[in-house]
Design a protein around this motif. Structure first.
Motif, mmCIF file in Angstrom:
data_model
loop_
_atom_site.group_PDB
_atom_site.id
_atom_site.type_symbol
_atom_site.label_atom_id
_atom_site.label_comp_id
_atom_site.label_asym_id
_atom_site.label_seq_id
_atom_site.Cartn_x
_atom_site.Cartn_y
_atom_site.Cartn_z
ATOM 1 N N LYS A 39 0.907 -1.246 -0.142
ATOM 2 C CA LYS A 39 -0.108 0.041 -0.056
ATOM 3 C C LYS A 39 0.978 1.297 -0.165
ATOM 4 N N SER A 40 1.859 1.178 0.932
ATOM 5 C CA SER A 40 2.807 2.202 0.878
ATOM 6 C C SER A 40 3.512 2.648 -0.623
ATOM 7 N N LEU A 41 3.941 1.534 -1.277
ATOM 8 C CA LEU A 41 4.647 1.595 -2.549
ATOM 9 C C LEU A 41 3.529 1.943 -3.314
ATOM 10 N N THR A 64 0.836 4.069 -2.741
ATOM 11 C CA THR A 64 0.560 5.524 -2.627
ATOM 12 C C THR A 64 1.638 6.487 -2.991
ATOM 13 N N HIS A 65 3.034 5.828 -2.885
ATOM 14 C CA HIS A 65 4.128 6.880 -2.997
ATOM 15 C C HIS A 65 4.712 6.632 -4.389
ATOM 16 N N LEU A 66 4.188 5.894 -5.171
ATOM 17 C CA LEU A 66 4.763 5.847 -6.545
ATOM 18 C C LEU A 66 4.807 7.307 -7.388
ATOM 19 N N LYS A 67 5.844 7.594 -7.902
ATOM 20 C CA LYS A 67 6.035 8.753 -8.719
ATOM 21 C C LYS A 67 5.087 8.813 -10.018
ATOM 22 N N ASN A 120 -3.835 6.458 -6.858
ATOM 23 C CA ASN A 120 -2.637 7.142 -5.947
ATOM 24 C C ASN A 120 -2.670 8.565 -6.383
ATOM 25 N N GLU A 121 -1.898 9.192 -5.627
ATOM 26 C CA GLU A 121 -1.892 10.735 -5.523
ATOM 27 C C GLU A 121 -1.306 11.116 -6.974
ATOM 28 N N ALA A 122 -0.464 10.568 -7.388
ATOM 29 C CA ALA A 122 0.054 10.739 -8.972
ATOM 30 C C ALA A 122 -0.932 10.411 -10.215
#
Length: 304
Positions: A145-147, A149-152, A168-170
């Protein structure tokens, strides 16, 4: 004589029943002791009556170190929840739930617990519990999940019907949409109309177990079209595909540069081929590479 025979038959029945009960008790005792998961037995006050070897191995205690109330093994924020679940079991209800307990060294362990009331002659006299340690599974889930979420690059997850169940955010940034505008919506309307059939076909192939990489044009919330290079893979759980996860890189600028270069090349080729004067092209070593039709006519030879 008949009475003697009857008593003798009854004795045989009692002996057979006794052996069967003894065998049954050994079976369940073996199941209790050798079960790979944590197994325990509590009285109606929540005191530990007995536990199997996995109980002590997983929690890190020696048998003599664990006595009294099971709640002493729980972190403070889990006591109320653990007590509520125990109350349901001692009232005769079987249930499954998640519960966090403390290892002897203090770190938390997460369990999937099944509570079963111990009923004797219609009365609940205790509670059995079977607890599966899912701490590592939770750690892996949180890591993934962390991976994600924080993918570029943009990341998304689709269900079997193509509805977006996470982004995700990106992914929100690249498309300009808020998460609530995407969740539970089909991805198809986001795709430009002329590419929908191709993209949906690729989605179906991923559901069939393939990994696909495609370029896809879709509508930005602002109304303009962006181009994404998408790699999509099936989410496989226990041998069954349950969804699709995708990673998308924004290649809009790259595609624009490629188009400009292609158009420039086409203009050069048109100028080269239709120029009325003879034009030849040589490499840096002075070797002939190409010439236009006008030069072929002038020298009377084909470039071949």
């Amino acid at each position: 004589m008949e009475l003697f025979d009857s008593l003798n038959d009854l004795h045989k029945v009692d002996a057979t029943t006794h052996r069967q009960l003894a065998g049954s008790e050994l079976f369940y005792r073996s199941l209790f002791e050798h079960h790979p998961d944590v197994v325990f037995h509590l009285d109606l006050d929540g005191n530990l009556i007995e536990a199997n070897g996995s109980f002590y191995k997983v929690l890190g205690y020696e048998a003599e170190e664990v006595q009294g109330d099971f709640r002493s093994l729980l972190p403070p924020d889990q006591v109320e929840w653990g007590n509520a679940c125990f109350d349901k079991a001692r009232q005769g209800e079987s249930l499954n739930y998640h519960l966090v307990a403390r290892h002897k060294d203090g770190h938390p362990l997460e369990f999937l617990v099944t509570n079963i009331p111990n009923v004797v002659h219609g009365t609940v006299v205790g509670v059995y519990g079977i607890a599966k340690d899912i701490t590592e599974n939770k750690y892996l889930r949180e890591s993934y999940k962390s991976l994600f979420t924080h993918l570029k690059d943009a990341g998304f997850i689709l269900d079997l019907n193509g509805h977006i169940i996470d982004v995700n955010e990106a992914g929100m940034t690249v498309g300009g949409y808020a998460k609530e505008e995407l969740l539970d919506k089909s991805f198809i309307p986001l795709i430009v109309e002329e590419e929908r059939e191709k993209v949906f076909g690729s989605f179906q192939r991923v559901l069939g177990g393939e990994t696909m990489t495609i370029d896809c044009s879709l509508f930005h919330k602002g109304g303009h079209v962006i181009v994404l290079n998408i790699t999509a893979v099936p989410i496989n759980i226990s041998g069954r595909v349950v969804g699709v996860i995708g990673i998308a890189k924004d290649i809009t600028e790259q595609k624009l540069i490629e188009r400009v270069l292609q158009e420039s090349k086409q203009r050069y080729e048109s100028l080269f081929m239709h120029h009325p004067d003879g034009v030849a092209y040589f490499d840096t070593q002075g070797c002939f590479v190409d010439c236009n039709p006008a030069l072929e006519r002038i020298i009377g030879h084909s470039k071949q």
